[in-house]
Write a protein that holds these residues in place. Sequence first.
Motif, mmCIF file in Angstrom:
data_model
loop_
_atom_site.group_PDB
_atom_site.id
_atom_site.type_symbol
_atom_site.label_atom_id
_atom_site.label_comp_id
_atom_site.label_asym_id
_atom_site.label_seq_id
_atom_site.Cartn_x
_atom_site.Cartn_y
_atom_site.Cartn_z
ATOM 1 N N ALA A 64 30.756 66.652 51.079
ATOM 2 C CA ALA A 64 29.806 66.347 52.152
ATOM 3 C C ALA A 64 28.794 65.315 51.661
ATOM 4 O O ALA A 64 28.592 65.123 50.461
ATOM 5 N N THR A 73 29.865 54.827 61.338
ATOM 6 C CA THR A 73 28.620 55.491 61.744
ATOM 7 C C THR A 73 27.397 54.602 61.531
ATOM 8 O O THR A 73 26.422 54.706 62.281
ATOM 9 N N ARG A 125 33.204 65.456 67.071
ATOM 10 C CA ARG A 125 32.892 66.471 66.064
ATOM 11 C C ARG A 125 31.746 67.365 66.553
ATOM 12 O O ARG A 125 31.189 67.138 67.623
ATOM 13 N N CYS A 169 35.108 59.834 64.219
ATOM 14 C CA CYS A 169 35.271 59.216 62.905
ATOM 15 C C CYS A 169 33.967 59.300 62.107
ATOM 16 O O CYS A 169 32.918 58.873 62.585
ATOM 17 N N PRO A 170 34.005 59.842 60.856
ATOM 18 C CA PRO A 170 32.792 59.968 60.047
ATOM 19 C C PRO A 170 32.625 58.875 59.003
ATOM 20 O O PRO A 170 31.722 58.936 58.167
ATOM 21 N N VAL A 171 33.517 57.875 59.021
ATOM 22 C CA VAL A 171 33.524 56.840 57.986
ATOM 23 C C VAL A 171 32.222 56.026 58.055
ATOM 24 O O VAL A 171 31.796 55.607 59.139
ATOM 25 N N ALA A 208 29.793 65.324 61.059
ATOM 26 C CA ALA A 208 30.068 64.062 60.360
ATOM 27 C C ALA A 208 29.672 64.171 58.896
ATOM 28 O O ALA A 208 30.346 63.618 58.011
ATOM 29 N N GLN A 268 29.884 66.689 56.942
ATOM 30 C CA GLN A 268 30.911 67.397 56.185
ATOM 31 C C GLN A 268 32.095 66.503 55.846
ATOM 32 O O GLN A 268 32.822 66.771 54.892
ATOM 33 N N ARG A 269 32.304 65.468 56.655
ATOM 34 C CA ARG A 269 33.501 64.634 56.541
ATOM 35 C C ARG A 269 34.735 65.531 56.614
ATOM 36 O O ARG A 269 35.004 66.115 57.640
ATOM 37 N N TYR A 270 35.494 65.671 55.503
ATOM 38 C CA TYR A 270 36.676 66.538 55.521
ATOM 39 C C TYR A 270 36.540 67.679 54.519
ATOM 40 O O TYR A 270 37.531 68.330 54.176
ATOM 41 N N SER A 271 35.321 67.930 54.078
ATOM 42 C CA SER A 271 35.085 68.958 53.067
ATOM 43 C C SER A 271 34.847 70.316 53.719
ATOM 44 O O SER A 271 34.668 70.425 54.931
ATOM 45 N N VAL A 278 24.915 61.176 56.405
ATOM 46 C CA VAL A 278 25.567 60.248 57.328
ATOM 47 C C VAL A 278 24.746 58.963 57.412
ATOM 48 O O VAL A 278 23.528 59.008 57.618
#
Length: 379
Positions: free
Chosen positions: A350, A116, A154, A110-112, A186, A188-191, A353
Amino acid sequence: MTATLTRSALRIGPYEVDPPVVLAPMAGITNVAFRRLCREYGAGLYVCEMITSRALVERHPKTLEMVTFDADESPRSMQLYGVDPATMRDAVKMIVDDDLADHVDMNFGCPVPKVTRKGGGSALPYKRNLFREIVSAAVGAAEPAGIPVTVKFRIGIDDEHLTYLDAGRIAEAEGAKAVALHGRTAAQRYSGTADWSAIARLKEAVTSIPVLGNGDIFSADDALRMMAETGCDGVVVGRGCLGRPWLFRDLQAAFAGEPVPQGPNLGEVARVLRRHAELLADHMGADKGLRDLRKHMPQYMRGFPVGSDLRRALGTVSGFGELDDLLGSLDPTVPFPDEAEGPRGRQGSAGKVVLPEGWLEDPDDASVPFAAEIDSSGG
């Protein structure tokens, strides 16, 4: 044209997963209603929303409500989030003692930021020894009951702090039955684009357990290409099935070497949407269920020539009579549009983090971050 692939059966502990497809846990999405809808289209492993270990141990009412499975759902697959080995051990022991699930997947992807910044999710594998202790605690509590533990992570925190190869080797050594890699950092998230070559490198490094690939699977052909290009043993599907549960029908056909069906026309999409509404209402009541359905509307209608007024009305629907009237106003003969193909769901951009102070100073530090356990699920 869909590619073909020669493969062996995917096994996760005692369970054969055929086709080798896993529904990724998605907060607020993969509840029992959505999982049932997807399961009606094809076999695979369907994982519930992320559950925090502390909330489970403390029997948080919302968390216990989220731990809901259909009577015929097998294996019952639960994803756990945690940063404290002791709490993780207690949570898995509770799963065993209370017979809550048949498979435990651990979330280190999870990158939220709210996760983090406490050292959890995709930040945690950087702390190799802490990561090892958490995986070991879960496996130790699950193994006597024959419950397989799997680990998802990830590539790393960012391009300068890659963790996936160490994480894969550690998980393998500590007794995990499979690992899954989302081919993004992380940061990048979802990009951007998922790096499938990292999945191939992980497959070379982790040799005794299955390696699953995740990232940018929006069609059956994407899944077959990922497996062919990386040698991975199975795929994990997340955003690609949003508003598109029939993707699991396509995947089942593709892995069986059969032609992938054409996308549904608007009439069939309306039927699926109505079915989703019924399942949500059964799970959480009509009012709450229809409110929950609203967030799915843009994904179901994506690419179809549906006017802005009708889209707005679908996004605020509050009763089944209203829903039926709106769906009845759609032209059922409109074919599935090319515009509905490709990436869907959140993408964003992105970014840096957010980490606990001093987090990157000592990767071997196994101390649990202060106040690290988040107290609610669905992060």
